[in-house]
Structure formats: structure tokens, C-alpha cells
Enzyme design. Structure first.
Site: not given
Lengths: 218, 90
Positions: A86, A194, A196
Site C-alpha cells: 500500500c 494488504h 498482512e
């Protein structure tokens, strides 16, 4: 094997990355303050999401001059693995480690949702566990994720098989549905989604684990 | 040291979509102002600097614009440079 997560003033996904890499995958992970120049002992580096330096001027424009990133250029030259997520992807383009730029979403809205992504290339270790065309579901959360580059750059990305991930239903107007790209050498990956945030079934899926696992694969 | 004032205008390259400009253009129509065919939003950066002469001032602002104020992948820029007072000129 140790992973470094760069922390800029304004980063807000640094702790999420560490939760995923250390908490879920068990890789020792440490934070790197943006003023640090010492990357010794690190095997991979993550530039996390957020709003580095308030994203003043342009996303990633000021972060580009952070001391830690001057060391990052050498790290990449020596083959070290770098993942930009990002805002981290935006920083990598401003730094020139990846081509193109990320601009305001076509519909002007900040988009926060899970999206379906297609593995466009499994050439690099980041996605080598997948087949081309495999679908991944990862969350996105950005206002400026519309990938732009010149025709010439797009042809180069295609010729070098450097488009890693494409949106199945392009949410932001990105050129050629691009959600993530690698450098030619393949040790740098930048993506808007994302991974994660997709490392535990409880938070909606584990499709992000593979990309983070790849931080320590050679 | 002579002082200079510079205004750098940063705008999207013509090929780059400017969704904020488009949204503003449609708001202009809602305000009742017709005939706006094109509206693009850029940034204006105003700065004051000390430099030994105009050539050097220009060189510094050019470098600043190329390397920081604008991203050449998506943006163009141009600048106006003026000496702040003639008595400061060599």
C-alpha cells in the site's frame, strides 16, 4: 532469519505486519525507525501501509528521502528482498525501485474492502507457490491506488513478466488492472492489497500468508 | 545574497486522468456555470530563496521541481522566477 519493518511517522500497518510475520508465521521481526541507516542482520524488509510523513505533497514523496531508504537501495542492489504494501508500494515507486506511480482512485472514494486478485505471474519467489490465474482474496484500503505508467513502461512490465497481481474487478481504475508489480530481478514486490490483514481465518482468510512466507524464501 | 521568489505550478500530464478535476467540473455545472469543457487541478508551490544569481536560483528550483515537487511519471511543472528587489541584484 530476521525481517525488518520500516516505521515512518504516519505508518499505521507496521504493527499489523509484525503481528503477521512474527505472531502468525514465527519469523523474528524488528521495527526500523525511518532515521536508521543500519540494515545489518536483516534478511528482508517490509515497507508497511499508512500515511508516511502525512503523505504531504504526494503519497511517498517525502518518505523517499528518509535515511533508511538510502540504505534500502544498496540492500536491493545486493539482492535483498523488499515488500512494499500500500503506502509502501507508493514509496517504492517514488524511490524509483519500481516503475510507475499510484494516483487518486478513479471514483475519488477511499476503498476499504476485500477484493479478488488474479496471480498474473508466478515468475518470482513471491508467488511461486501459485499457478498463473490462481485467485487470491485480500483486503484493500486506499484512496490513491490507481496504478499509472507510460505505454512504454507497461510494455516493459509485460515483457519482463513483472505484473504480479491483477484485480479481477478493477476497483480503482488502475492501468491494465494492475494491483502489484515486481522489479525485473524479482526481489522487490509492491502491491496495494494488504497480505498482512489476511493471515488468520478469524480475520477473513489466510490468502496473504504466502506472500509474507516468501520474505524468507530464496 | 540576492533573494528570489519562485512559483512552481505542478499539473497532471495531459494523459493522466484527473478525477478530482472532473468532479469539480461537474460541480461547476451544478452551480449554473456552463461551458467549462476542461478543468484540471494542480498545485502551486511558492518559495523564497537566496542564491548568488538568477541562473543559480533557476537551477536550484529546477532541481527541486524535478526531484521533489513533481513526479515526472504523472506530472509536468513550470515556474516563474522573479528577483525580490532590484537592489539585491549584483
Amino acid at each position: 532469519m530476521t525481517i525488518g519493518v520500516v516505521v515512518f511517522p504516519g505508518s499505521n500497518c507496521d504493527r499489523d505486519v509484525r503481528w503477521a510475520t512474527e505472531g502468525k508465521l514465527g519469523f523474528p521481526t524488528k521495527f526500523l525507525w525511518h532515521e536508521s541507516r543500519d540494515l545489518s542482520g536483516l534478511d528482508a524488509i517490509v515497507l508497511p501501509g499508512g500515511f508516511s510523513y502525512g503523505d504531504y505533497l504526494r503519497c511517498g514523496a517525502i518518505a523517499r528521502f528518509a535515511p533508511v531508504l538510502q540504505s534500502l537501495i544498496d540492500f536491493v542492489d545486493k539482492g535483498g528482498k523488499v515488500l512494499g504494501i500500500c503506502n509502501g508500494f507508493q514509496v517504492l515507486t517514488e524511490l524509483g525501485l519500481l516503475p510507475g506511480a499510484l494516483t487518486r482512485n478513479a471514483d475519488l472514494r477511499f476503498i476499504c474492502q476485500s477484493v479478488s486478485l488474479q496471480v498474473a505471474s508466478n515468475r518470482t519467489t513471491w508467488l511461486s507457490d501459485h499457478k498463473r490465474g490462481d485467485l487470491l482474496t485480500l483486503p484493500i484500503a486506499h484512496g490513491e491506488g490507481r496504478y499509472q505508467c507510460s505505454d512504454d513502461t507497461l510494455h516493459k512490465l509485460e515483457d519482463h513478466d513483472s505484473i504480479a497481481l491483477k484485480y479481477k474487478n478493477n476497483p480503482n481504475g488502475s492501468l491494465a488492472d494492475i494491483a502489484g508489480i515486481t522489479n525485473t530481478k524479482g526481489n522487490v514486490l509492491g502491491l496495494m492489497p494488504h497480505p498482512e490483514r489476511a493471515c488468520d481465518q478469524l480475520t477473513g482468510g489466510i490468502d496473504g500468508q504466502g506472500i509474507l512466507q516468501a520474505l524468507i524464501s530464496t | 545574497m540576492p533573494k528570489f521568489h519562485a512559483r512552481v505550478l505542478v499539473s497532471f500530464r495531459p494523459s493522466v486522468l484527473d478525477p478530482a478535476g472532473e468532479a469539480t467540473r461537474s460541480a461547476a455545472a451544478r452551480l449554473g456555470i456552463d461551458g467549462i469543457e476542461k478543468l484540471r487541478i494542480g498545485k502551486a508551490v511558492e518559495l523564497q530563496l537566496d542564491a548568488p544569481n538568477e541562473l543559480e536560483a533557476r537551477r536550484r528550483v529546477e532541481m527541486l521541481s524535478d526531484r521533489l515537487l513533481a513526479n515526472p511519471v504523472i506530472e509536468d511543472w513550470n515556474m516563474d522566477l522573479t528577483p525580490l528587489s532590484s537592489s539585491d541584484n549584483p
